[in-house]
Enzyme design. Sequence first.
Site, PDB file in Angstrom:
ATOM      1  N   GLU A  89      -5.802  -8.495  -0.366  1.00 25.64           N
ATOM      2  CA  GLU A  89      -6.536  -8.227   0.878  1.00 25.64           C
ATOM      3  C   GLU A  89      -7.980  -7.909   0.546  1.00 25.64           C
ATOM      4  OE1 GLU A  89      -5.041  -5.282   3.644  1.00 25.64           O
ATOM      5  OE2 GLU A  89      -2.973  -5.954   3.341  1.00 25.64           O
ATOM      6  N   GLU A 111       0.779  -1.231   0.000  1.00 23.22           N
ATOM      7  CA  GLU A 111       0.000   0.000   0.000  1.00 23.22           C
ATOM      8  C   GLU A 111       0.818   1.292   0.000  1.00 23.22           C
ATOM      9  OE1 GLU A 111      -3.282  -0.191   2.800  1.00 23.22           O
ATOM     10  OE2 GLU A 111      -4.207  -1.759   1.584  1.00 23.22           O
TER      11      GLU A 111
END
Length: 585
Positions: free
Chosen positions: A498, A404
């Site tokens: 995710e 991320e």
Amino acid sequence: MMPPVNNRFRSALDLSGVWQIAFDPEAEGDAKGWANGIDKGLSFAIAVPGSWNEQLAEAGFMNYVGDAWYETRFFVPELSAGRSHSLYFGSADYVADVWVNGQHIGSSGAAMLPFDLSLDGIVTPGEEAVLVVRVNASLDPDGPTQGITQETYQEQKRPRDEYLPAVRFDFFPFGGLNRPIYLTSKSASAIRDYTAISDMAGVTFSVEAEGGAAALVRLIGGGETVEQQQELVDGCASFELAPAAPKLWSPDSPFLYRLEIILIDAAGAAIDQISQKIGLREFRVEGTSLLLNGEPIILKGFGKHEESPLHGRGLNLPQLVKDFHLLKWIGANSVRTSHYPYSEEFLDLADEFGILVVDEVFSINLDFRHVNDSTLANHKAAISELIARDKNRTCVVAWSLSNEPGYLAEPEYREKSAPYWKEIFAHARALDPTRPMTHANVGYAGNDDPAFAESDIVGMNRYHGWYSEPAQLDRAVVRLKADFDAVAVHGKPIVLFEFGADAMAGQHASYDQMFTEEYQQRFIEAYWAEIQAHPAVAGGHVWNFADFRTAQHGRRVVHNLKGVFTRTREPKMAAWGLRKLWGAE
Ligand code: BDP
């Protein structure tokens, strides 16, 4: 870096046990001479491996991230006179300096990875030595996971963002000596390193040694022994080991061969040996598919964490063994080591149980407003150390180079990140041309994330239906499908690394309500249907395998509850649901 070994030629003495620890919030230990021995008037008993936080919460150190000084004593056996000694640390969270008998012998390298410090000239066989380790659990602001301090929130006028302890990620920064430490000894003439690359036909192998005249290599298993011996040229030799009837490694049948590497002197005598288990397998990308041993495979699994009650991030072997049984029970075939390299014990079990590992470097939420040349250099160094440790692992099928980045949707991400990723991916590829590379994209970084151009696998994390579209799965799946369609333009396999919803074990509702076990299960099922339906999607990892502790702030109940197992490993409804979805029932 090779892990410690016990055999005819090498010994590794585990220094785990109860040590002493003294906390040093003002960083005065150096001046007070603690390198020679810590102040026993101020010290506490502490289990190693194990984080200090929960062990010493009552003494006031639950949220402590400053300097902490450990001390123990160890005995160097007389038998090992004339041999080369070192101390091998599985890791130290996150930075450490080490003194033996008052002498500074070195420091840790990249966080969450091992370091090995020579004791030659420092210890005397037949005598006891005093080991002092200073650990600090705060992170360098210029590291691949940027550190933050408590003051920053006030300075930046973001008091609502304040975390205790101060971190820029969603898990607790457990401090301490969290993996075993070994006193190792070997002869001065020894194997220095080796690289074993397996495919469906056998193992391509190269070795580097200090001293010795030849290397003998054996691949043993499946009723065969393939053996080759070669002279060393400049300390190096290369081999191709191909069994007549290769037995393959896979999640359904994780068959492991034994690879023996023996160093031989000019007189023909064995002087050193290393052995490891190795599987024959090929993992590669073809179009939008992932192929294991030539067959398409859909990754089914989880992002995890290394943590447990009381131990913190300290190695907890019973839990680790249980986790692998639970992974099999639920029908998973893969894990991403979110968000840092896991212990070598984890990788041993993954090899053994046939779990494919996407091995992630410790790089989280890179904020490109503050990325500089040091960040890039530190990020590259962390990748080098990760690949050096794990390159010979059968279970490791891909490298994840960041989680991320661009998480704050900062405009600098667009401007600065393309050349950054070009360098990072090229660096990793030069170190390991055999494994695909990926990263985990966050929605804020966009479906045109510059890292996708460099990746072999388009990795993404999405939480529609949780952080947006709360409790509205119909809207969530429309957005998810749109994301898949948008990134499919790269023509590469997509893996959703995710997706998940918090569920408070025991919370129920007859309609879609956040934090219930039903909503978590329906969320996962709805996502899985999209993963299966999209031709370019080659897998999905549920976030998370189990509930885990986070830093304290108003948006978490001290735990992230997205686990399909509780923190103590009881299944929630979603775990039973996945077991059915993944065909394990
Ligand atoms: C993602 C992060 C992960 C978090 C998760 C969450 O990669 O570390 O725990 O979201 O919010 O952004 O649960």
